[in-house]
Enzyme design. Structure first.
Site, PDB file in Angstrom:
ATOM      1  N   THR A  88       0.869  -1.176   0.000  1.00 28.86           N
ATOM      2  CA  THR A  88       0.000   0.000   0.000  1.00 28.86           C
ATOM      3  C   THR A  88       0.905   1.224   0.000  1.00 28.86           C
ATOM      4  O   THR A  88       1.968   1.198   0.615  1.00 28.86           O
ATOM      5  CB  THR A  88      -0.866  -0.015   1.275  1.00 28.86           C
ATOM      6  OG1 THR A  88      -1.729  -1.146   1.213  1.00 28.86           O
ATOM      7  CG2 THR A  88      -1.692   1.254   1.427  1.00 28.86           C
ATOM      8  N   ASP A 107      -9.250  -0.951   4.566  1.00 30.34           N
ATOM      9  CA  ASP A 107      -9.174   0.271   5.351  1.00 30.34           C
ATOM     10  C   ASP A 107      -8.894   1.509   4.513  1.00 30.34           C
ATOM     11  O   ASP A 107      -9.238   2.624   4.916  1.00 30.34           O
ATOM     12  CB  ASP A 107      -8.062   0.135   6.398  1.00 30.34           C
ATOM     13  CG  ASP A 107      -6.712  -0.160   5.745  1.00 30.34           C
ATOM     14  OD1 ASP A 107      -6.629  -1.115   4.931  1.00 30.34           O
ATOM     15  OD2 ASP A 107      -5.739   0.561   6.020  1.00 30.34           O
TER      16      ASP A 107
END
Lengths: 313, 313
Positions: free
Chosen positions: A171, A202
């Site tokens: 990420t 998330d």
């Protein structure tokens, strides 16, 4: 105040073979963002550009190089937030665009909404003039191997501390303060290898993957998505700064708190409104970089802070 | 501790013609949840059952009676959280199931993930044995009128305080503490009338629409979704309780803070871990109800607390 940008390239059990590529990537990303800030650009434009560079880079799990779901497909998500007015743009379940973060930025500026997903996000992107790419053009060899490895060994859902979780690593995120003192944060990801179709993590959830408030600071997180969202990791760090902790203490306290409670790992990069830097991760490694006073600082191992002279690009 | 459940039926400019229907609905919902708790059931089962009842009721914007997107379609979302271990189940972009909250509960118990959206959520629901319903069977006359009204007058995206926003009213939620002291929260919604296809709001975002932590308390929110998620309203209330505020003060402070910063309205219901109740809304009205010591307390106007004897159903 001197403008500043800090970037990360994902927390996790990064194998040694990918360390140098990730370090090169985060250094280049920080430089692209810093250049925009130095020229008087906005924090929003700087974090978008920094993330765009990593979305193009196969060393990161975002845009090209995103990991694959159980059906071997790319499903990406991204969010961007503006600390001045708390404006948000985010997208999820994006399958055929190279730069989810740029679509997210358009959601922030051109939509009455904050988060768009799936077909609706695609319709919006097309209206805004983004072009689709063939979904297979986003798939890297590394992402294919990571899925094959997952299918052999499985069990990401219970990615306990110390277990292999390379599949979900990479990420990307950026936090910046511009010359007007405005804070922006951007985060983009392909999620985790072998995730179910339709899984949302998330990254597009505000307060989990991303948060920015000019009155306090900005945070971008990375790691085990389900744990990060259960703990509201970004917002937890913001609240710890609001109650008086410096960025590094707030970041460390929240990551330790999450890891103790939920037995999974994460990392985060943080800037307070006064520009102090927080970097922490409970995973084995996390790539990060920032530039200040003609030095570039970077690292990927625990407690490692490397430093080089930085000549503006 | 005496188990307790509190429910809400949405914050907003509720017209007088819908007041009695909403009050009847929240009272019935609280009774269903309280019965489960009184029999020793879990907080998770109680909040699910309370929300299921409102999802069936056309007086609420959730399940049957959900408002419509710009294309006249229902797209629903829901979340449920368990305060014991912070487990989460949530779904979004659900088009053809009557009870999104029940699918969300199955995500919590049967998926390694926390949030599933769109086609992937549908695949999961079918695997879990849920049956689809014809999408048009979820559409009420009131939802059609709300969309027609929106298309005539538009501008939900900038729903300022005091402007008409009936179209988005009626998100439902429940917060419960069971006989073991475990806290659970459930929230379900059809979103806002005239929303873009693919719009995801605050309800499935943990820390925005829903939060539960046995060490602190539980919160379910309702109102202008984009503002609630920018402010992380549920998590903000939790953090105010953690720092020593009682439930009602924490709820009021966060709602006022959000409304001042973002110029839109919201409401929330809160229980602290010790069972004290928080109810607050900056909108014109919000329907709520809870049962304690053989009394049912309920209301919909500002500062209104009605009370009736409660005989267990």
């Amino acid at each position: 105040m001197e403008p500043i940008i800090i970037v990360h390239g994902g927390a996790g059990d990064i194998p040694l073979s990918r360390v140098q590529g990730k370090l090169n990537g985060v250094k280049a990303s920080a430089a692209v963002g810093q250049k925009i800030l130095a020229q008087g650009g906005t924090a929003l434009d700087a974090v978008e550009a920094a993330v765009v560079l990593m979305e193009k880079d196969e060393y990161f799990n975002a845009g090209y190089g995103s990991v694959l779901n159980l059906k071997g497909q790319v499903e990406m998500e991204a969010s961007i937030m503006c600390g001045n007015n708390l404006d948000v743009g985010a997208v999820t379940l994006i399958k055929d665009f190279l730069h989810p973060i740029s679509i997210a930025h358009k959601v922030l500026t051109n939509s009455p909404h904050s988060l768009l997903g799936g077909e609706g996000a695609k319709m919006f992107a097309l209206e805004m003039g983004f072009s689709t790419v063939p979904p297979e053009s986003l798939i890297s060899e590394n992402a294919k191997s990571a899925l094959a490895e997952f299918l052999k060994h499985g069990e990401f859902g219970r990615t306990e501390i110390g277990l292999r979780d390379e599949g979900g690593v990479g990420t990307v995120g950026a936090v910046a303060i511009d010359c007007n003192g405005h804070i922006a944060v951007a985060t983009s990801t392909g999620g985790m290898s072998g995730k179910a179709v339709g899984r949302i993590g998330d990254t597009p959830q505000i307060g989990s993957g991303t948060y920015a408030d000019d009155n306090i600071g900005g945070v971008s997180t990375t790691g085990h998505g389900e744990s990060i969202l259960k703990y509201c990791l970004a917002h937890s760090i913001i609240k710890l700064m609001q109650s008086g902790n410096v960025a590094n203490t707030a970041t460390k306290l929240a990551i330790n708190g999450m890891t103790e409670r939920l037995k999974n790992t994460a990392g985060a990069i943080t800037l307070s409104k006064s520009g102090d830097v927080g970097i922490n991760f409970s995973s084995k490694r996390m790539a990060w970089a920032y530039i200040r006073s003609n030095k570039i600082y970077f690292g990927i191992e625990k407690d490692e802070i490397l430093e080089e002279d930085y000549v503006s690009i």
